[in-house]
Design an enzyme around this catalytic site. Structure first.
Site, mmCIF file in Angstrom:
data_model
loop_
_atom_site.group_PDB
_atom_site.id
_atom_site.type_symbol
_atom_site.label_atom_id
_atom_site.label_comp_id
_atom_site.label_asym_id
_atom_site.label_seq_id
_atom_site.Cartn_x
_atom_site.Cartn_y
_atom_site.Cartn_z
ATOM 1 N N CYS A 68 63.414 5.385 41.467
ATOM 2 C CA CYS A 68 64.320 5.830 42.520
ATOM 3 C C CYS A 68 64.894 4.579 43.161
ATOM 4 O O CYS A 68 64.164 3.809 43.787
ATOM 5 C CB CYS A 68 63.583 6.676 43.558
ATOM 6 S SG CYS A 68 64.578 7.095 45.006
ATOM 7 N N CYS A 190 71.755 8.800 46.023
ATOM 8 C CA CYS A 190 70.837 8.586 44.900
ATOM 9 C C CYS A 190 71.164 7.222 44.307
ATOM 10 O O CYS A 190 72.248 7.028 43.739
ATOM 11 C CB CYS A 190 70.988 9.682 43.849
ATOM 12 S SG CYS A 190 70.007 9.391 42.360
#
Length: 246
Positions: A68, A190
């Site tokens: 991530c 993101c």
């Protein structure tokens, strides 16, 4: 245990550090719920023999994610703030080693090498491309981000087991909206998705190799390609801390 909530460009996470490496998926579901922190994910820092630390990353549904981008920046800042590491640190994720530089509230991550999963193709009238930037991403370049479609995202996510991004370029700036698996909805940002869109836009010669990127949150991110490496930089902030016995 003291838990800390961080925000990185609209992605938020609960973070804590411990010496015990085990399955925290049930705890992730609980901590990330609206009852506690209402976040996108949980990051647990555990010791590593040779690197500064190892992370365990969970989406808010308890599933494990190997990488991530925004999470790397948040966890590096947390680790530095808690005197676990120096300003420059390297740690292990499911996608491999990640290096970060912390400078006040700005953190830069050197991303993992991207892997092309599927060369450009057309599906349902969309020009698509799939690349793994730590996790797999479908990238769809559009002329207007209003074309972002949750039904299309959910269908592509299920078919390719990937996050789905719609991206638009204007004045050498990249604008991105992302549907994330594990959250199963659009998120405000993101990191790996923005990097995936950067790779596609750069391949199409729509942008230069050092640009500003804006996710749905509107917060500024800088992504650049330099000497073959990808760098992802932006601000992070600590939101709150809670001591809980759960």
């Amino acid at each position: 245990m003291l838990y800390t909530k961080y925000d990185a460009s609209g992605n938020d996470f609960v973070i804590f550090h411990t010496n015990e490496e085990k399955d925290y998926s049930s705890l992730a579901i609980k901590l990330c719920s609206k009852e506690y922190f209402d976040t996108d994910g949980l990051i647990v820092i555990v010791p590593h023999d040779t690197l500064d630390f190892k992370w365990l990353f969970y989406n808010n549904d308890g599933s494990i994610a190997s990488m991530c981008g925004n999470g790397t920046r948040a966890v590096a800042h947390y680790a530095y703030s808690n005197k676990l590491v120096e300003q420059d640190c390297t740690f292990l994720t499911g996608a491999g080693e990640i290096s970060c530089e912390v400078r006040d509230n700005i953190v830069q991550t050197q991303m993992t090498k991207p892997i092309i999963i599927k060369e450009p193709f057309v599906q349902d009238g969309y020009n698509c491309f799939i690349v793994d930037t730590g996790v797999p991403h479908v990238v769809i370049m559009v002329d207007n981000l209003d074309k972002f479609n949750l039904d299309v995202c959910a269908r592509f996510r299920k078919q390719y087991n990937a996050n789905v991004n719609f991206a638009h370029v204007k004045d050498n700036k990249l604008y991105v909206r992302t549907f994330e698996r594990g959250v199963e909805n659009e998120t405000l940002a993101c990191g790996t998705g923005m990097v995936a869109c950067f790779i596609r836009a750069l391949d199409l010669k729509l942008i230069t190799s050092n640009i500003e990127v804006f996710p749905k949150s509107g917060e500024l991110i800088n992504i650049k390609k330099e000497n073959g490496n990808l760098y992802f930089k932006g601000a992070v902030k600590q939101i709150e801390q809670k001591e809980l016995n759960i």
